[in-house]
Design a protein around this motif. Structure first.
Motif, PDB file in Angstrom:
ATOM      1  N   TRP A 189      15.804  91.240  75.443  1.00 26.36           N
ATOM      2  CA  TRP A 189      14.737  90.538  76.823  1.00 26.36           C
ATOM      3  C   TRP A 189      13.645  92.425  76.557  1.00 26.36           C
ATOM      4  CZ3 TRP A 189      14.084  87.221  79.828  1.00 26.36           C
ATOM      5  CH2 TRP A 189      15.027  86.879  80.013  1.00 26.36           C
ATOM      6  N   TYR A 204      10.491  90.733  81.511  1.00 26.15           N
ATOM      7  CA  TYR A 204      11.214  90.943  81.273  1.00 26.15           C
ATOM      8  C   TYR A 204      12.099  92.063  80.266  1.00 26.15           C
ATOM      9  CZ  TYR A 204       8.644  86.690  78.959  1.00 26.15           C
ATOM     10  OH  TYR A 204       8.709  85.342  78.879  1.00 26.15           O
ATOM     11  N   ALA A 238      11.139  91.286  73.838  1.00 27.84           N
ATOM     12  CA  ALA A 238       9.562  89.837  74.205  1.00 27.84           C
ATOM     13  C   ALA A 238       9.137  90.960  75.240  1.00 27.84           C
ATOM     14  CB  ALA A 238      10.857  88.890  74.862  1.00 27.84           C
TER      15      ALA A 238
END
Length: 311
Positions: A145, A164, A148
């Motif tokens: 996460w 994110y 990203a």
């Protein structure tokens, strides 16, 4: 409408937390993971891979033997601290650029923390290792996460990057809950020999005739309810350490004597017979050691007050 949403949130929290009737959903989930024998096969493959890495003396350093307790909890401070700070700055005016820097810093710190955690995890018992796999999976999700999030920020999608990052923080929180269960519920990483020193009555205690002890091989004896690993040397002198290994409670009396050390049969930790010092990991804490003397053919032991020091 608002009252209905508040009631739903309250009910969700009530179900997650323990109550007088039994554990909540979190503890129930951890219990299922502990009993999930299907995880043992992939765990064993990963365990062998981690142990096969030729780390040499760095393995004990990653365990935290030099520190006196596991290194992994110290290492996680950087990524967790950076990502928590990033979450605050993400929603603070003027703080978004700094938040991106903290996301990147957390990603850099996650790798060494993971290495230290894997080295410790490879020496855990099956029930602990199963929860450890959940802990690692959630942390991997968090890294994904945040990676990203950083990519989205660098490409100009700031709102997506913040979203994110929020998902990553939730994953980190869940991973921390699993890690806390391992440390405080399953006692992984704890000093399993620490209580022995508090349970031994003061003064000298007889543990049996010296002639009944074999030469060069540890045997189990007791002082009250505290088990000892006693070794009789070739010259007739004796040494004694607390029997439960500080790493995971293994029976040192079933181990073997090597180069002046007593090696645990479970995970290979070596403790110096002279003073209990943990000469080799994965143990990060020494063993309580006992003074010995022989009177009228009987072996007497007394808990040694001073803690051993490396030399």
């Amino acid at each position: 409408m608002k009252r209905g949403k508040a009631t739903a949130v309250t009910e969700l929290l009530r179900r997650a937390l323990p109550d007088p009737e039994g554990p909540g959903r979190v503890l129930a989930l951890m219990d299922r993971v502990e009993r999930a024998e299907a995880l043992d096969a992939p765990a064993e493959l990963l365990r062998r891979a981690v142990r096969a890495v030729p780390l040499g003396g760095y393995r004990d350093a990653l365990h935290g033997r030099w520190l006196g307790h596991p290194l992994h909890p110290v290492m996680v401070e950087l990524p967790v601290g950076a990502w928590t700070s990033a979450a605050l700055l993400d929603w603070t005016p003027g703080g978004r650029r700094t938040a991106g820097l903290l996301v990147a810093a957390g990603l850099c710190g996650a790798a060494p923390a993971a290495v230290a955690g894997l080295v410790d995890w490879a020496e855990l018992e099956p029930e602990q290792a199963r929860v450890g796999l959940l802990h690692a999976t959630l942390n991997c999700a968090a890294v994904g996460w945040y990676a990203a999030s950083l990519a989205a920020r660098l490409s100009g999608h700031r709102l997506r990057g913040r979203a994110y990052a929020l998902a990553g923080l939730c994953s980190v929180g869940a991973a921390a809950a699993a890690g806390g269960h391992m440390a405080y519920r399953q006692a992984s990483g704890a000093n399993h020999a620490e209580a022995a020193a508090r349970r031994v009555p003061p003064g000298w205690h007889t543990v049996g005739p010296v002639d009944a002890l074999p030469h060069g091989r540890p045997v189990r004896r007791t002082v009250g309810d505290v088990a000892l690993a006693v070794v009789r040397d070739a010259d007739g002198s004796c040494t004694a350490l607390a029997d439960l290994c500080s790493h995971d409670g293994g029976p040192l009396s079933e181990g073997r004597v090597e180069d002046g050390c007593l090696r645990c049969p479970w995970h290979g930790s070596a403790f110096r017979l002279a003073d209990g010092w943990n000469a080799a990991g994965p143990a990060t804490a020494p063993q309580p050691a006992f003074d010995t003397r022989i009177r009228d053919g009987e072996l007497h032991v007394r808990l040694r007050a001073a803690a051993p020091a490396a030399r």
